[in-house]
Write an enzyme that holds these catalytic residues in place. Structure first.
Site, PDB file in Angstrom:
ATOM      1  CE  LYS A   1      -3.565   2.380   2.667  1.00 23.09           C
ATOM      2  NZ  LYS A   1      -4.456   2.271   3.929  1.00 23.09           N
TER       3      LYS A   1
ATOM      4  CE  LYS B   1      -5.925   1.825  -0.808  1.00 23.14           C
ATOM      5  NZ  LYS B   1      -6.306   1.781   0.762  1.00 23.14           N
TER       6      LYS B   1
END
Ligand code: PBG
Length: 325
Positions: free
Chosen positions: A194, A247
């Protein structure tokens, strides 16, 4: 004449192109993120994300029915609590907003896969993903609360817990806590990779989770790094993650590919809020063809190696796939 290859032969008609297509998106690949807000009646549109709503519990039940009817296999739940405090108590409260939403979703449709976002940032006034001490986000003490949050989601009936906090060691901490309490069958989808991304802007408005000071760069990853992404992915696998996530999606397709190549578990990509809002904004001005752009984006995520896609476009895509069939 010098011989050359005729690649265009296989592009000559729609049916021929359909036949030789290498990647396609199916409704099976889609996960729909939903924001449930404690104390809200009905639903309210999120201004920076047209078509995406905050749901009260009653309206959420209707949304579950709609998502189920469209054949979407899974939801990813985010909670917006009424109360925030330093230790993020509402994140792991048995009757917290996510816990109640999980129960409601399972009542509406026990077959729908319920994934919960596990994080503290919506639940404490600092808006950080761990406990804050002297202006720092402390790692090891945060693990206990994150594990407790995951456990409370499992107890409410979640099938999959998805830690998005980016503290080190959280996958192991969650796995231990779940197993010790008999929840060996609850899976972990780790937001392993992330990035500290500006593309989360609209989400932070949606989830009321913008950091009150500083930023998330001491725990989320530097967008410049991909070797480090592989390291994060392998670490979470060792700690017991059942699935991994990259992500955001759009600017990070090389990362999805890199992670796909080094692991043997399903890899998800999260088409985040800013990516959604960019497309919406351009489409609203008539600058791009929304459906064509979304279909191209989602197909590209599959091509990059994603096994499934978390997207605010899941319902639209499910409808478009149905129309096409
Ligand atoms: C919470 C969380 C965020 C997103 C998912 N979980 C925000 C953040 O880390 O700042 C972003 C989702 C999106 O932008 O759609 N930690």
């Amino acid at each position: 004449m010098t011989a050359f290859r005729r690649h265009r032969r296989l592009r000559a008609s729609a049916n021929l192109r359909r036949m030789v297509r290498e990647h396609r998106v199916a409704v099976d690949d889609l996960v729909y993120p939903v924001f449930v807000q404690e104390g809200l009646r009905g639903k309210e549109e999120i201004s920076a994300m047209p078509g995406v709503y905050h749901f009260g519990l009653d309206a959420f039940r209707r949304e579950v029915a709609e998502v189920s009817e469209l054949g979407i296999p899974a939801l990813l739940l985010f909670g917006i609590p009424l109360e925030k405090d330093e230790l993020s108590h509402s994140a792991y409260d048995e009757h917290g907003v996510v816990q109640e939403a999980v129960r409601a979703a399972k009542e509406e449709n026990p077959d729908l896969v319920v994934i919960t976002d596990v994080c503290l940032c919506q639940y404490n006034p600092a808006g950080h993903c761990g406990i804050v001490r002297d202006g720092k986000i402390v790692n090891d003490e945060s693990l206990d609360l994150i594990a407790q949050t995951a456990l409370s989601h499992a107890q409410a009936g979640a099938d999959v817990v998805a830690p998005s906090d980016m503290m080190d060691g959280r996958v192991a901490a969650i796995r231990d806590r779940l197993d010790e309490n008999g929840w060996t069958d609850v899976a972990i989808l780790s937001y392993a990779v992330k990035y500290a991304s500006a593309f989360y802007g609209p989400f932070r408005e949606a989830a009321h989770s913008a950091p009150a000071f500083g930023d998330r760069k001491t725990y989320q990853m530097d967008p410049a790094n991909v070797r480090e992404a592989v390291k994060e992915a392998l670490t979470d696998l060792e700690e017991g993650a059942d699935m991994l996530m990259v992500k955001p999606a759009l600017s990070y397709m090389d990362v999805t590919r890199a992670v796909r190549e080094v692991c043997d578990v399903p890899v998800a990509t999260y088409n985040v809020s800013g990516e959604y809002s960019m497309v919406k904004a351009a489409a609203a001005r008539g600058w791009i063809d929304e459906r064509a752009v979304v279909e191209e984006m989602l197909t590209s995520f599959k091509r990059a190696g994603a096994d499934f896609i978390i997207t605010y476009y899941a319902k639209d895509m499910a409808r478009w796939l149905r129309e096409r069939a």
